[in-house]
Motif scaffolding. Structure first.
Motif, short mmCIF file in Angstrom:
data_model
loop_
_atom_site.label_atom_id
_atom_site.label_comp_id
_atom_site.label_asym_id
_atom_site.label_seq_id
_atom_site.Cartn_x
_atom_site.Cartn_y
_atom_site.Cartn_z
N ALA A 9 -78.53 24.18 44.45
CA ALA A 9 -78.73 24.60 45.62
C ALA A 9 -79.85 25.79 45.54
O ALA A 9 -79.45 26.44 44.61
N ASP A 67 -82.41 24.18 50.31
CA ASP A 67 -81.19 23.67 50.45
C ASP A 67 -79.81 24.62 50.22
O ASP A 67 -79.91 25.36 49.44
N ARG A 104 -75.85 26.17 50.99
CA ARG A 104 -74.49 25.73 51.15
C ARG A 104 -73.61 26.75 51.94
O ARG A 104 -74.09 28.03 51.77
N ARG A 136 -72.30 20.06 53.13
CA ARG A 136 -72.87 21.22 52.73
C ARG A 136 -72.11 22.48 52.90
O ARG A 136 -72.18 23.62 52.60
#
Ligand SMILES: Cc1cc2nc3c(=O)[nH]c(=O)nc-3n(C[C@H](O)[C@H](O)[C@H](O)COP(=O)(O)OP(=O)(O)OC[C@H]3O[C@@H](n4cnc5c(N)ncnc54)[C@H](O)[C@@H]3O)c2cc1C
Length: 269
Positions: A140, A218, A220, A247
């Motif tokens: 990520a 990207d 989380r 996520r």
């Protein structure tokens, strides 16, 4: 041993048994007041070296003495569940010592908080676990970590395990400026401390999440907070921001008015 009366002996022998939790007797070796409302207790134990540290933001069960006991009894797997059992985060584990650190919020009401406020070298608790941990996705671009005081130990373990390539945004709610502390990470960390003051727990935390601009790339998200507020934050992440459920991890760490809040509330109900 209890058997299922609807099964014949051959069938009963084939039913897989749920693995029994391992409980260990642990003894306090050090107590450190980290901030006015957070204390770190270091434990050791004869068989603690076998404690299977499984990564960041895992949980353990701690059993505290009942009134009149000098130390808690080992739980009997076939007996009643201990009443003074609570969920905590294994903050640091060193198998060579062996040592296990746990950081307790002194919120002031329950048996765990009361015990931590008076913890002293030589006192004994019983520990079970660890249970499920948080899997860091090292691919990520960024991670957003949101929590109140009870989640600082878990968020600290996540921060320490991040790759240096990741950008970490951290939003933490504590009672006041005296509760702020240094957090370490190889990642590039951007931390925001929020002071609750006399506000209801985690309300300003939820507001700060709603005001946070998600970075590109990207990402989380990990949330550890009071269970009702955690649910609202989860819905915001899923519905308003349209984040994919894969996520985000949201955990209820405690709930206003509930004692011994369960260790498996991910807000997915
Ligand atoms: C996976 C997981 C990991 C956790 N890790 C940690 C950790 O590392 N350190 C830590 O300090 N806590 C941690 N917690 C939270 C901790 O389990 C709870 O705060 C627990 O309720 C404390 O037990 P107690 O005996 O002090 O209070 P309880 O007897 O459970 O509750 C008594 C009263 O206190 C209230 N209360 C409980 N917690 C708080 C709080 N934080 N602030 C205000 N009121 C509260 C309850 O609503 C209840 O009314 C974790 C929880 C989970 C689920």
């Amino acid at each position: 041993m209890t058997t299922n009366p609807s099964l014949n002996p051959t069938q009963a022998a084939r039913v897989p048994q749920k693995p029994r939790k391992v409980f260990r007797r642990i003894k306090v070796t050090r107590v450190k007041q980290l901030t006015p409302h957070m204390v770190r207790v270091t434990f050791t134990g004869d068989d603690l070296a076998a404690f299977a540290w499984n990564g960041p933001a895992a949980h353990i069960k701690l059993i505290f003495p009942e009134d009149g006991q000098s130390e808690p009894s080992m739980p009997d797997p076939d007996g009643p569940r201990p009443t003074r059992i609570r969920t905590y985060t294994p903050r640091r584990f060193d198998p060579s010592a062996p040592e296990l650190d746990v950081e307790f919020v002194l919120h002031g009401v329950g048996p765990a908080s009361n015990w931590a406020a008076q913890a002293q070298e030589g006192q004994v608790l019983v520990v079970g676990g660890p249970g499920r941990n948080y899997e860091i996705d090292r691919s990520a671009d960024w991670i957003l970590l949101v929590g109140d005081d009870t989640a600082i130990p878990a968020i600290s373990t996540i921060l320490e395990a991040l790759p240096a390539t990741m950008k970490a945004y951290v939003i933490l709610e504590v009672s006041d400026a005296l509760e702020e502390r240094e957090l370490n990470s190889p990642a590039q960390v951007d931390i925001t401390w929020l002071h609750r003051g006399s506000a209801q727990p985690d309300i300003i935390l939820e507001q700060a999440l709603r005001n946070f601009q998600l970075p590109a790339g990207d990402g989380r998200v990990y949330v550890g907070a009071e269970a009702s507020v955690m649910r609202r934050m989860r819905q915001y992440l899923l519905k308003d921001l349209g984040l994919d459920a894969s996520r985000i991890i949201t955990r209820g760490y405690w709930k206003v008015g509930d004692t011994n809040y369960p260790d498996h509330d991910y807000g997915t109900d």
